[in-house]
Design a protein around this motif. Structure first.
Motif, mmCIF file in Angstrom:
data_model
loop_
_atom_site.group_PDB
_atom_site.id
_atom_site.type_symbol
_atom_site.label_atom_id
_atom_site.label_comp_id
_atom_site.label_asym_id
_atom_site.label_seq_id
_atom_site.Cartn_x
_atom_site.Cartn_y
_atom_site.Cartn_z
ATOM 1 N N ARG A 1 -22.827 27.321 28.008
ATOM 2 C CA ARG A 1 -24.242 26.962 28.077
ATOM 3 C C ARG A 1 -24.822 26.538 26.732
ATOM 4 N NH1 ARG A 1 -26.690 28.145 32.811
ATOM 5 N NH2 ARG A 1 -25.514 29.403 34.316
ATOM 6 N N LEU A 2 -24.007 26.586 25.676
ATOM 7 C CA LEU A 2 -24.492 26.160 24.368
ATOM 8 C C LEU A 2 -24.673 24.645 24.339
ATOM 9 C CD1 LEU A 2 -22.320 28.256 21.875
ATOM 10 C CD2 LEU A 2 -24.713 28.642 22.502
ATOM 11 N N HIS A 3 -25.639 24.185 23.542
ATOM 12 C CA HIS A 3 -25.803 22.754 23.327
ATOM 13 C C HIS A 3 -24.634 22.233 22.479
ATOM 14 C CE1 HIS A 3 -29.997 22.462 24.842
ATOM 15 N NE2 HIS A 3 -30.028 23.741 24.472
ATOM 16 N N ASP A 4 -24.405 20.932 22.544
ATOM 17 C CA ASP A 4 -23.291 20.339 21.793
ATOM 18 C C ASP A 4 -23.404 20.608 20.303
ATOM 19 O OD1 ASP A 4 -22.140 19.357 24.080
ATOM 20 O OD2 ASP A 4 -23.084 17.382 23.939
ATOM 21 N N TYR A 5 -24.628 20.512 19.756
ATOM 22 C CA TYR A 5 -24.779 20.712 18.316
ATOM 23 C C TYR A 5 -24.508 22.165 17.934
ATOM 24 C CZ TYR A 5 -29.358 23.059 18.620
ATOM 25 O OH TYR A 5 -30.369 23.956 18.866
ATOM 26 N N GLN A 6 -24.782 23.107 18.879
ATOM 27 C CA GLN A 6 -24.504 24.507 18.592
ATOM 28 C C GLN A 6 -22.997 24.770 18.580
ATOM 29 O OE1 GLN A 6 -26.926 26.120 21.769
ATOM 30 N NE2 GLN A 6 -28.570 26.647 20.376
ATOM 31 N N ARG A 7 -22.271 24.144 19.505
ATOM 32 C CA ARG A 7 -20.808 24.279 19.490
ATOM 33 C C ARG A 7 -20.232 23.651 18.221
ATOM 34 N NH1 ARG A 7 -20.964 22.032 24.841
ATOM 35 N NH2 ARG A 7 -21.048 23.655 26.446
ATOM 36 N N ALA B 1 -17.543 40.064 27.230
ATOM 37 C CA ALA B 1 -17.166 39.526 28.532
ATOM 38 C C ALA B 1 -17.949 38.264 28.874
ATOM 39 C CB ALA B 1 -17.389 40.578 29.614
ATOM 40 N N ALA B 2 -19.174 38.160 28.305
ATOM 41 C CA ALA B 2 -20.035 37.024 28.633
ATOM 42 C C ALA B 2 -19.835 35.833 27.707
ATOM 43 C CB ALA B 2 -21.505 37.465 28.592
ATOM 44 N N ILE B 3 -18.971 35.975 26.703
ATOM 45 C CA ILE B 3 -18.779 34.887 25.737
ATOM 46 C C ILE B 3 -18.417 33.559 26.396
ATOM 47 C CG2 ILE B 3 -17.233 34.069 23.909
ATOM 48 C CD1 ILE B 3 -17.403 36.810 22.635
ATOM 49 N N PRO B 4 -17.480 33.533 27.373
ATOM 50 C CA PRO B 4 -17.173 32.236 28.012
ATOM 51 C C PRO B 4 -18.390 31.590 28.669
ATOM 52 C CG PRO B 4 -15.484 33.850 28.526
ATOM 53 C CD PRO B 4 -16.592 34.593 27.859
ATOM 54 N N VAL B 5 -19.235 32.404 29.309
ATOM 55 C CA VAL B 5 -20.441 31.868 29.949
ATOM 56 C C VAL B 5 -21.422 31.365 28.902
ATOM 57 C CG1 VAL B 5 -22.394 32.409 31.450
ATOM 58 C CG2 VAL B 5 -20.144 33.398 31.929
#
Length: 382
Positions: free
Chosen positions: A209-215, A201-205
């Motif tokens: 909040r991930l950094h660009d390099y993490q995405r 359920a928290a995946i969208p949140v």
């Protein structure tokens, strides 16, 4: 003649502990580390400097640490669990205040003589402190809500600090190690189902909040060919190197991707790729077989242990070791997103080597004191 000390759990003399110490296990670790020395020698184009010789010195120091730790009574390690955890947590806080940045993350402390990565130490002390906490609870007490608040805080505090560095890979390892101890202590299944549902359920949140390099790492994992010279470069070169190694490899120091510097981070995160290119599928499976033997020995120690603290400690160390191997090898094969997780005993790194050898020292202490009976409750702490 029966050894009554082994049956009653009385303290052993140092000479008896040295006899009980499994020297074959240390030899097995030395064999795995030697494969790492050879790969680091190859990385440096046939030179022991700057990596192979330094890594060998670290393993020698780690072997000494392992032996000393193994000789210490298991009950003393149980008493030291909370202080060692507190020290590790203080070091993580110090990273936020005065740590220096390397490779895009603030993860290290410069102590002058050495550069320390506290998150590696926390992986071991978290297992130690959770094993200590759950040792004092009965099976029925483990699943009571009020008894879960303290261990959840023990896991949550270092995870939050590591995420701030940012180091999502290590944070996931800490959560996984904690979950294994919770499960092994007897926590009921419904809690894991609720936790899993909460994470989903928290995946969208979490994603927001991930950094660009993490995405970008996630996007690259899904489609590495979309940016072959940018974010997908690491994993594409890794796959090329592994595939070109074939069954028997191109030969020691004969890898083209590694020797011509197409393969990045070949002395740390991608050292298994280099091994696969030079020694082929046979070399990779040989190393994984050695890892499997280490894992089976570790689980066997847990099965033989007669006290809950030692059993949980051995299981936690075993699974931590497994997570290291699985995540690193799966990462370089493109089965998981790229994260900064070293290959145990093989990748170049000081803190990871010494902390792992310290963990194996604790495992050996459990092995030596496997017949020791430790009472539960507050008196066991003191």
């Amino acid at each position: 003649m029966l050894d009554l000390r082994r049956l009653t759990g009385q303290e052993l003399r140092l000479s008896e502990k040295l006899v009980e110490f499994n020297w074959g296990f240390l030899l097995l670790l030395a064999l795995i580390a030697s494969i790492g020395f050879a790969m680091l020698y190859s990385v440096a184009d046939g030179s022991f400097t700057p990596w192979a010789l330094r890594q060998a010195a670290r393993f020698a120091a780690g072997a000494c640490i392992m032996i000393v730790v193994a000789m210490i009574d298991l009950r003393l390690w149980m008493r030291l669990a909370y202080p060692l955890y507190g020290m590790s947590l203080a070091l993580l806080i110090a990273v936020e205040i005065m740590g220096f940045t390397g490779m895009g993350a603030q993860r290290w402390l410069d102590l002058g003589i050495i550069q320390l990565q506290p998150s590696e130490i926390m992986k071991v002390t978290l297992v130690l402190v959770l094993a200590r906490y759950f040792h004092g609870l009965t099976l029925d007490e483990v699943s009571r809500i009020r008894n879960l608040l303290i261990p959840l805080a023990l896991v949550g505090a270092p995870v939050a600090l590591v995420v701030l560095q940012p180091d999502l890979g290590t944070a996931i390892l800490l959560v996984a190690a904690g979950a294994i101890i919770f499960f092994s202590a007897g926590l009921r299944w419904r809690y894991f189902i609720f936790a899993g549902a909460g994470v989903l359920a928290a995946i969208p949140v979490i994603w927001s909040r991930l950094h660009d390099y993490q995405r970008n790492r996630v996007f690259t994992f899904l489609d590495p060919e979309s940016d072959p010279l940018g974010t997908g470069y690491h994993i594409l070169q890794s796959k090329i190197a592994l595939g070109s190694g074939g069954i028997f490899g191109k030969g020691f120091m004969e890898g083209t991707q590694s020797q011509l510097n197409f393969l990045p981070e070949k002395h740390t995160d991608f050292i298994f790729t280099m091994l696969g290119e030079e020694l082929g599928l046979v070399g990779g499976l040989a190393l994984l077989t050695l890892y499997f033997i280490v894992l089976m020995f570790s689980f066997n120690v847990a099965l033989q242990c007669r006290n809950q603290f030692g059993r949980l400690l051995a299981i936690g160390i075993s699974m931590m070791f497994f997570f290291y191997v699985f995540i690193n090898t799966a990462m370089v094969m493109g089965l998981l997103p790229v994260v900064g997780v070293p290959l145990p005993l093989v990748s170049y790194g000081g803190t990871s080597m010494l902390s792992l050898m310290f963990a194996f020292g604790l495992l050996m202490s459990v092995y030596i004191h496997r017949n020791l009976e430790i009472s539960r409750g507050p008196s066991a702490f003191w």
